[in-house]
Every structure is written in structure tokens, then in C-alpha cells.
Design an enzyme around this catalytic site. Structure first.
Site, mmCIF file in Angstrom:
data_model
loop_
_atom_site.group_PDB
_atom_site.id
_atom_site.type_symbol
_atom_site.label_atom_id
_atom_site.label_comp_id
_atom_site.label_asym_id
_atom_site.label_seq_id
_atom_site.Cartn_x
_atom_site.Cartn_y
_atom_site.Cartn_z
ATOM 1 N N HIS A 645 19.926 -0.486 7.944
ATOM 2 C CA HIS A 645 18.493 -1.076 7.360
ATOM 3 C C HIS A 645 17.121 -0.783 8.110
ATOM 4 O O HIS A 645 16.200 -0.738 7.543
ATOM 5 C CB HIS A 645 18.838 -2.538 7.359
ATOM 6 C CG HIS A 645 18.002 -3.216 6.135
ATOM 7 N ND1 HIS A 645 16.552 -2.814 5.688
ATOM 8 C CD2 HIS A 645 18.041 -4.022 5.130
ATOM 9 C CE1 HIS A 645 16.372 -3.180 4.497
ATOM 10 N NE2 HIS A 645 17.206 -4.315 4.315
ATOM 11 N N ASP A 649 15.971 1.263 3.215
ATOM 12 C CA ASP A 649 15.845 -0.219 2.496
ATOM 13 C C ASP A 649 16.852 -0.148 1.347
ATOM 14 O O ASP A 649 17.506 0.732 0.781
ATOM 15 C CB ASP A 649 14.602 -0.257 2.056
ATOM 16 C CG ASP A 649 13.461 -0.276 2.944
ATOM 17 O OD1 ASP A 649 13.810 -1.090 4.216
ATOM 18 O OD2 ASP A 649 12.239 -0.005 2.735
#
EC number: 2.3.1.12
Length: 675
Positions: A645, A649
Site C-alpha cells: 500500500h 492504492d
């Protein structure tokens, strides 16, 4: 002139290496590229070859020493320099002048083809099956005394702690003597068999006829009966079934028949070639005899266990249809009629009838209660009426050997409680070798050590989460089935599902460069890689390795398929080079090889993602065509994507997976197959 051997650069950002083992000693003579030592880094374990030919004059770093890249670890020179161990330091600065003459001297012509064996038998020795391997265990003899073999024809199967492999015949001729039995562990260089011509076979064959008294009547009439475990087919034809060719494999496609109706075959002689989504292989004949009927054509896909051919003797060929009508009745004459077997073999069965074990004095059809047996042992048990569930194996990991079956047949191992019910433990995917691990504590190997360290470290320094998409692989499956034979014929490699996954993923990584990226937390910089260097997870006996297909975006599906086979083969045979394990920007792991539907793979930075490919399974799915919903059986797969992450995204991960899904479900790969 002496030459300094330096610690080489073993990968990007690798500055040092630890010497795990010297394969040569001071005074040993080495050739160019002959392995000198084994070195371990935090990325790879590998062998370091000799850069020149000569004699090792001095070893400057010991085992377990950690040496910087470029550090001198040994000195190699001429034989007459051996006493002068102090001299190499002055001579080392001029390696360039040495390399020319050194490389010209040791060049040897390719070894000539092995000659046919003569009347004087040729010794067959246990070969060296890898560096530091000193012995091998014979798991199965593929030939018997009296059999004729060609050069490079497989003789036996051998297992070591690094590899399971077939040993080919070094010469052409007749096997006159076998000196080591199945399950024997033999030192490298020890003689395990002798091969001569037909005349040389006469005397040794008589010597080998004595070990088992029961086998004497069989061996006196035809010399082909040297392998009693696999009897010749009699007038009643024997069914040849599609074998189980791997875990979760339920069917196989016949790519080529190697024999035709009327052909005579020997035991274990190849009958046909079969292809599955995991392996292409030859299917051997379970018995000797004449092919009386072929029940499945080339390109037919046949379920495991289905009858594909029948083998009998020449008389059986005349009326195979009549034999089919009463298979149950045929099985009795097969055991009672053969003239080769004396009535002596029926006596143990009558004696067994007086014992509790007699009630189960037939071979268990499923074999589910048996830890592990070879097909030859199973056939031997069937021949002698021995229930393998009542036999205690004396081989490695409780494995039942030929000697155990013969002992049970002679009544040496028939305890009264043998007929008691046995717990039906599953033996699927069970490695009997691992039985010896129970109750022990052992030092882990280098690959396990690195895997443990890197995976824990990865979870600590990256923000990992997994997103799962489901993909309909039906069109890819149909395309693959349609083009497999032509693909194999043209490109020489099997067309599995993995090249399709790789092609779709590589294209998606080019289209989504933010996934083919790396994040540097210290400099707060993101690197978007220009090339897709795809790591492929490979399961090896030593542990998990992830060799890299470099510049995968430039490869076609045939090139990808060949690269996968090459890397997997070299991974399992300890032949990878340092560059093969470095530079990866994304990883694919086949989690479905043992039937797993999904998983949560762990990525290893600086990579930002790893994609798992689950098992492809048929199940009912609601599909919509022209606005109408219907339920159809489709071939479905889950694709779990673990991503960092810090780099990607969730929405970007979803878009990346959607691109892959669309490519696979559309399945417009015809032009990529290069047929």
C-alpha cells in the site's frame, strides 16, 4: 604463472559472500569452469567455477569465512609451482596474459559416443549426481538381467538428497549382472551392474537365478522373465488404464500412440504419449505381450482409470471383443493357466486359508492403507496373493520392498492379528522420506533460513494487503486444448496455463507502470521500472526459489513457456546462476498446484506486488448473454494479488486485476502462439 581467484559479484547490491564448502583442496587439478567452492549470500547459494585450468596452490579463505567481493580466495598455477606457495602474490597482477594459454590447453574434444559393450562386461558405476553428493539410493530398476539396452537408455532410478533421476546405460549390450538391489544405498563410483553382449550374459544370468527359489521355474523357460514383478500378458487380455499423472489431475490427452494393434511390447516399453495441464509423459506397458485393441484415439481426452488399450498374447489378438464380455471370468485363468508358473505358487494360498490373514490374501485394490509401493512391488504382491496392508515395510520411511513381499509370500511375516482393520490414512501428496523427520531437531538449510528471514522482514517494512478477483478461464482452456498438439510439435514444449497468466500479467504491468514500481522509504522516491523482470516461484526439494524471466515484456508465449521450463529445471537441479535470482520487479506464484483455490502470498520488497494463480476448477456460474441469465459449467480461477500500500492504492490494484481478467476472459491469444 599463478592466477588469483577472487570472490565474484553475485548479484546486485551484494558486497560479500560466505564460503560454505570447498569442493577442491590444495594440490587438486582443476579445469576451466570446474566448480571450486560453494558460496552463500543473502540472495543466492551457488557454486563458483574455476576461471582457469591448473593446480590449486593455495586456499586463502576457509569454510564459513565471509569474504568481500574482489577478495582473493585461492591461487591457481602450474603443477611445477606447487611447492612455491609464497610466490603467487607477485605473479597475480598479470592474469590477462595467462588466460590465453591456460584456456587453450584444457580444451577437450567432446566425449565420443559410448561404444557397444563387448563380450567382456562393462561395469556400470553409481555416477556423481552433484557436488558434495557421495551416495545414491536405488529406487527402481527399469531393466533386468538379460534385457538388451541401447546407449543412454534408462537403466534405473536413483534418489539422492538433492535429486531424483534416471541413470542411462553408458554402453549398448545385454545386462549380465545386477549388483545392487532396489532400496540399496550405494557410494558414488561403486559398481551397480555389468553390461556385455548376449554371450557374456549366459554365465551371470545363472548366478542371479538363485536368490528367490520361487522365481526359478519362471526364469528357466524364457529369459525375458527376469523381472517377475511384471508378468507377461496371457491369452486373456490385460487392460491398460489411463494412470494418475499428478495430484488433482483427473484426465489426460493422448498426443501420440507409439505402438499399434498387433505390435509386440515388453514390460515398461513406452506405449503412448499423454499430455495433461501439468506434464507431458510417456506411458509404459504394464505387461509384456501383443496389443490386441486400442480404445482411445490420438487427441482424445480420457479420464484417469479409463481403459485405453488391451494387451494379450498373439492368440488373444484374434478375438479381443469376446474377451471384453467377461472380464471377471478372465482374471481367474490368468493366475491359474500360465504354464510358466508351477502349482507350487498356489500352495501358499491354501496354507494361508488356515490363518486369519487368508481372508485378505489379495492385493488391496486401492492401496490407500499402504505407505508407498512401486508399481513393480504392487504387481509382485498381486502375483503372490499378498495383501500389502498386512506387510510391514523395511525400506526407508516404512517403504515396502520386493524382499518384504517375498517374505510375506513365504509365510515369514503372517501374524495372526494381520487381518485386523487398519486405519485408512490418506497417502495422497505424502512424501515417505519425511517420516524420518518426526521427533528430530535439525539445522535448516540456507534457502529455508533466507526464506524465513526475508518473509518476516517483508511484513515489517511493507504495508501488505490482498485483493481477490475471479476469472473465467473457459475460453483459454478451449484454446489451449485445441492448440496443444500443434504447439508441442512446433515449439517442443508443453502448453500449460502458466504462460497465458504470465502474458496477461506482463502486459498489465506495462499498462500499469505504477504497479511495476519500487518505493525507497529513505529517499522518499518511487522508481518506475522500464522492464518487466518477472519472478516465478518454483517449489524445489531444498525449498522455494524465485528465478527471474528478464525483459518478459519482449517475449512471446512460446518464449515464455520455454523460459519457465528452463528456470524450473535449473532451480530443481541446482543450476541457477546469480543473475537468475536478481532484478525481479513482480512475482507470480502457482498456489493451485496442489488444489488450493486461494492464498495470501507475501511480497518481498523492493517488489510492490505478487500474484497467485489458484486451481482452475469447473463449477456452475451465472452468465449473462444478450441480456439473458443462464447457469453454465465454467472453468473458474481465483487470482489473489498481494500489493504494498506504500506503492499501490486499492483502486489501482483493482484496475490492474481488471486488465488481467479481461485479457484472460477474452482469450485472444491465437496470434501469440506463433503457430
Amino acid at each position: 604463472m599463478a592466477f588469483s581467484v577472487e570472490m565474484p559479484e553475485l548479484g546486485e547490491s551484494v558486497t560479500e559472500g560466505t564460503i560454505t564448502q570447498w569442493l577442491k583442496s590444495v594440490g587438486d587439478t582443476v579445469e576451466v569452469d570446474e566448480p571450486l567452492l560453494e558460496v552463500s549470500t543473502d540472495k543466492v547459494d551457488t557454486e563458483i567455477p574455476s576461471p582457469v585450468a591448473g593446480v590449486i596452490l593455495e586456499i586463502k579463505a576457509e569454510e564459513d569465512d565471509t569474504v568481500d567481493v574482489g577478495g582473493v580466495i585461492a591461487i591457481i598455477g602450474d603443477a611445477d609451482e606447487t611447492p612455491a606457495n609464497e610466490a603467487p602474490a607477485d605473479e597475480a597482477p598479470a592474469p590477462a596474459e595467462e588466460e590465453e594459454p591456460v584456456k587453450e590447453e584444457p580444451k577437450k574434444e567432446a566425449a565420443p559416443e559410448a561404444p557397444a559393450a563387448t563380450g567382456a562386461a562393462t561395469d556400470v558405476e553409481m555416477p556423481e549426481l552433484g557436488e558434495s553428493v557421495t551416495e545414491g539410493t536405488i529406487t527402481q530398476w527399469l531393466k533386468a538381467v538379460g534385457d538388451t539396452v541401447e546407449v543412454d537408455e534408462p537403466l534405473l532410478e536413483v534418489s539422492t538428497d538433492k535429486v531424483d533421476t534416471e541413470i542411462p546405460s553408458p554402453v549398448a549390450g545385454t545386462i549380465v549382472e545386477i549388483l545392487a538391489d532396489e532400496d540399496d544405498t550405494v557410494d558414488v563410483g561403486a559398481v551397480i551392474a555389468r553390461i556385455g553382449d548376449a554371450n557374456a550374459a549366459a554365465a551371470p544370468a545363472e548366478e542371479e537365478a538363485a536368490p528367490a527359489e520361487e522365481e526359478e521355474p519362471v526364469k528357466e523357460e524364457p529369459k525375458k522373465e527376469a523381472a517377475p514383478e511384471a508378468p507377461a500378458a496371457t491369452g486373456a487380455a490385460t487392460d491398460v488404464e489411463m494412470p494418475e499423472l499428478g495430484e488433482s489431475v483427473t484426465e489426460g490427452t493422448i498426443t501420440q500412440w507409439l505402438k499399434a494393434v498387433g505390435d509386440t511390447v515388453e514390460v515398461d516399453e513406452p506405449l503412448l504419449e499423454v499430455s495433461t495441464d501439468k506434464v507431458d509423459t510417456e506411458i509404459p506397458s504394464p505387461v509384456a505381450g501383443t496389443i490386441v485393441e486400442i480404445l482411445a484415439d490420438e487427441d482424445d481426452t480420457v479420464d484417469v482409470g479409463a481403459v485405453i488399450a488391451r494387451i494379450g498374447d498373439a492368440n488373444a489378438a484374434a478375438a479381443p471383443a469376446e474377451e471384453e464380455a467377461a472380464p471377471a471370468e478372465e482374471e481367474e485363468p490368468v493366475k491359474e493357466e500360465p504354464k510358466k508358473e508351477e502349482p507350487k505358487k498356489e500352495e501358499p494360498k491354501k496354507e494361508a486359508a488356515t490363518t486369519p490373514a487368508a481372508a485378505s490374501a489379495t492385493v488391496s485394490a486401492s492401496g490407500d492403507n499402504v505407505p508407498y509401493v512401486t508399481p513393480l512391488v504392487r504387481k509382485l504382491a498381486e502375483k503372490h496373493g499378498v495383501d500389502l496392508n498386512t506387510v510391514t515395510g523395511t525400506g526407508i520411511g516404512g517403504r515396502i520392498r520386493k524382499q518384504d513381499v517375498l517374505a510375506a509370500a513365504n509365510g515369514e511375516a503372517a501374524p495372526a492379528e494381520a487381518a485386523a482393520p487398519v486405519s485408512a490414512w490418506s497417502t495422497k501428496s505424502v512424501d515417505p522420506e519425511k517420516a524420518k523427520l518426526r521427533g528430530t531437531t535439525q539445522k535448516v538449510n540456507r534457502i529455508r533460513e533466507i526464506t524465513a528471514m526475508k518473509t518476516v522482514e517483508a511484513l515489517q517494512i511493507s504495508a501488505q494487503l490482498t485483493q481477490l478477483h475471479e476469472v473465467d478461464m473457459t475460453r483459454v482452456a478451449e484454446l489451449r486444448k485445441k492448440n496443444k498438439p500443434a504447439f508441442i510439435e512446433k515449439h517442443g514444449v508443453n502448453l500449460t496455463y502458466l504462460p497465458f497468466f504470465v502474458k496477461a500479467v506482463v502486459e498489465a504491468l506495462v499498462s500499469h507502470p505504477n504497479v511495476n514500481a519500487s518505493f525507497n522509504a529513505k529517499t522518499k522516491e518511487m522508481t518506475y521500472h522500464s522492464s518487466v523482470n518477472l519472478s516465478i516461484a518454483v517449489d524445489t526439494p531444498a525449498g522455494l526459489l524465485t528465478p527471474v524471466i528478464h525483459d518478459a515484456q519482449d517475449l512471446s508465449i512460446p518464449e515464455i513457456a520455454k523460459a519457465i521450463v528452463d528456470l524450473a529445471d535449473r532451480s530443481r537441479n541446482n543450476k541457477l546462476k546469480p543473475n537468475d535470482l536478481s532484478g525481479g520487479t513482480f512475482t507470480i506464484t502457482n498456489i493451485g498446484s496442489e488444489g488450493a483455490l486461494s492464498d495470501t502470498p507475501i511480497l518481498v520488497p523492493p517488489q510492490a506486488g505478487i500474484l497467485g494463480t489458484g486451481a482452475i476448477v469447473k463449477r456452475p456460474v451465472v452468465i449473462t448473454e444478450d441480456g439473458i441469465d443462464s447457469i453454465a459449467i465454467r472453468q473458474m480461477v481465483f487470482l489473489p494479488l498481494t500489493y504494498d500500500h506504500q506503492v499501490v492504492d486499492g483502486a489501482d490494484a483493482g484496475r490492474f486485476l481488471t486488465t488481467i481478467k479481461d485479457r484472460l476472459e477474452t482469450a485472444n491469444f491465437e496470434g501469440d502462439l506463433q503457430l
